[in-house]
Enzyme design. Structure first.
Site, short mmCIF file in Angstrom:
data_model
loop_
_atom_site.label_atom_id
_atom_site.label_comp_id
_atom_site.label_asym_id
_atom_site.label_seq_id
_atom_site.Cartn_x
_atom_site.Cartn_y
_atom_site.Cartn_z
N GLY A 11 2.15 2.56 10.71
CA GLY A 11 3.09 3.75 10.24
C GLY A 11 3.95 4.24 11.63
CD GLU B 111 -3.98 -2.21 7.12
OE1 GLU B 111 -2.68 -2.32 6.54
OE2 GLU B 111 -4.10 -1.20 6.91
N GLY C 15 2.84 -0.84 4.02
CA GLY C 15 2.94 0.57 3.86
C GLY C 15 4.36 0.80 3.66
N GLY C 16 4.82 1.41 4.41
CA GLY C 16 6.33 2.13 4.60
C GLY C 16 7.28 1.10 4.08
CG ASN D 268 -1.79 1.10 1.56
OD1 ASN D 268 -1.90 2.02 0.32
ND2 ASN D 268 -2.37 1.43 2.60
CD1 TRP D 269 4.28 1.33 -2.46
CD2 TRP D 269 4.28 2.32 -4.42
NE1 TRP D 269 5.23 0.63 -3.29
CE2 TRP D 269 5.24 1.11 -4.25
CE3 TRP D 269 4.06 2.96 -5.56
CZ2 TRP D 269 5.99 1.06 -5.61
CZ3 TRP D 269 5.11 2.69 -6.66
CH2 TRP D 269 5.88 1.84 -6.80
CE LYS D 270 -0.05 3.51 4.56
NZ LYS D 270 -0.12 3.58 5.92
CD GLU E 68 -2.97 5.95 6.21
OE1 GLU E 68 -2.99 5.86 5.03
OE2 GLU E 68 -2.14 5.24 6.99
CB SER F 275 4.71 -1.20 12.18
OG SER F 275 4.47 -0.02 12.23
CG HIS G 293 -5.96 2.28 4.76
ND1 HIS G 293 -5.48 3.20 5.67
CD2 HIS G 293 -4.95 1.21 4.50
CE1 HIS G 293 -4.34 2.91 6.13
NE2 HIS G 293 -3.98 1.63 5.61
P1 PGA Z 1 2.64 0.58 7.44
O1 PGA Z 1 1.17 0.83 6.75
O2 PGA Z 1 3.18 -0.73 6.88
O3 PGA Z 1 3.33 1.63 6.97
O4 PGA Z 1 2.31 0.58 8.81
C1 PGA Z 1 0.26 -0.26 6.57
C2 PGA Z 1 -0.96 0.11 6.08
O5 PGA Z 1 -1.47 1.06 6.36
O6 PGA Z 1 -1.45 -0.55 5.12
#
Ligand code: PGA
Length: 257
Positions: free
Chosen positions: A176, A170, A237-238, A13-15, A101, A216, A99
């Site tokens: 994050g 999640e 993500g990251g 998930n590149w956001k 976010e 994470s 998600h």
């Molecule tokens: P993260 O994000 O790996 O940076 O914690 C995961 C996500 O939000 O899908």
């Protein structure tokens, strides 16, 4: 993981990261490192403008490209929105919905449900995210909260379609933040999600649905998270923004189990 009954899926998930040119460069680097032979399903959910570059780069590989969001309506006066048939035509296979976010930006359970139905109707794979806040975890209502999100999100999804749905657990407090859920905490919730699916659709279906962990997850902790019986992959993500790190997570998912 349990490869006998269900797919292992490692999804990025590149956001809101990377431009189309950066996507092209990343994919060239990533493709050269991709392990040959047997591997898990790999998905890159990228910003909408990066989809064409990602699709082009991953053409003739087994890597699927996805979107990070969609609109549940088929077409019309929704400025700035993207419909599922547009994503199909652009070459997508996956769409993230629910998600945290986006929920924080106002996406409700009813919206998530409408998106899941639209994504399935278009023949795409929804990666439906659920998760509790730190406050909910401390109050001890995690399982009830997540059961509610699952039931609401899957409302109206028939038995013929449910096996296509990928669920991502999640915990909001782990996204994050560098604070990963312990493998035991993550397994406990993923197992409870499977129990909810079992109650809704029966044991055979519950055994076949892939449930991912996200929050994470990285090249260091992936192996022990993926060793849990009800964790069938990750939404990352990251660590998915760096080809080397993401490849290590894929390698962890390719371990015999
Ligand atoms: P993260 O994000 O790996 O940076 O914690 C995961 C996500 O939000 O899908």
């Amino acid at each position: 993981m349990n490869r006998k009954y269900r797919k292992t899926v490692i999804a990025a998930n590149w956001k809101m990261n990377k431009t189309p040119s950066e996507t092209k460069a990343f994919m060239t680097e990533f493709k050269a490192m991709l392990p040959k032979g047997r591997w898990c399903d790999i998905a890159f959910c990228v910003p909408a403008v990066c989809i064409p570059a990602a699709v082009r780069a991953m053409h003739e590989t087994r890597v699927g490209i996805g979107a990070e969001n969609c609109n549940a309506n088929a077409s019309g006066a929704y400025t700035g929105e993207i419909a599922t048939n547009m994503l199909v035509d652009a070459g997508c296979k996956y769409v993230i919905c629910g998600h945290s976010e986006r929920r924080a930006m106002g996406e409700t359970d009813a919206d998530v449900n409408a998106k899941v139905l639209a994504i399935l109707e278009a023949g795409l794979v929804p990666i439906m995210c659920v998760g509790e806040s730190l406050e909910q975890r401390e109050l001890g209502v995690t399982e009830e909260w997540i059961a509610m999100q699952i039931k609401a999100g899957l409302s109206g999804v028939g038995e013929d379609k449910i096996k296509k749905v990928v669920i991502a657990y999640e915990p909001i407090w782990a996204i994050g933040t560098g604070k990963t859920a312990t493998p035991e905490q993550a397994e406990e919730v993923c197992q409870s999600i499977r129990t909810v699916i079992r109650k809704l659709y029966g044991a055979k279906v519950a055994r076949a649905v892939s449930i991912l962990y996200g929050g994470s997850m990285n090249e260091k902790n992936a192996e022990e998270l993926l060793a849990q019986p009800d964790i069938d992959g990750g939404l990352i993500g990251g660590a998915s923004l760096v080809a080397e790190k993401f490849i290590k997570i894929i390698e962890a998912a390719n371990q015999p189990c």
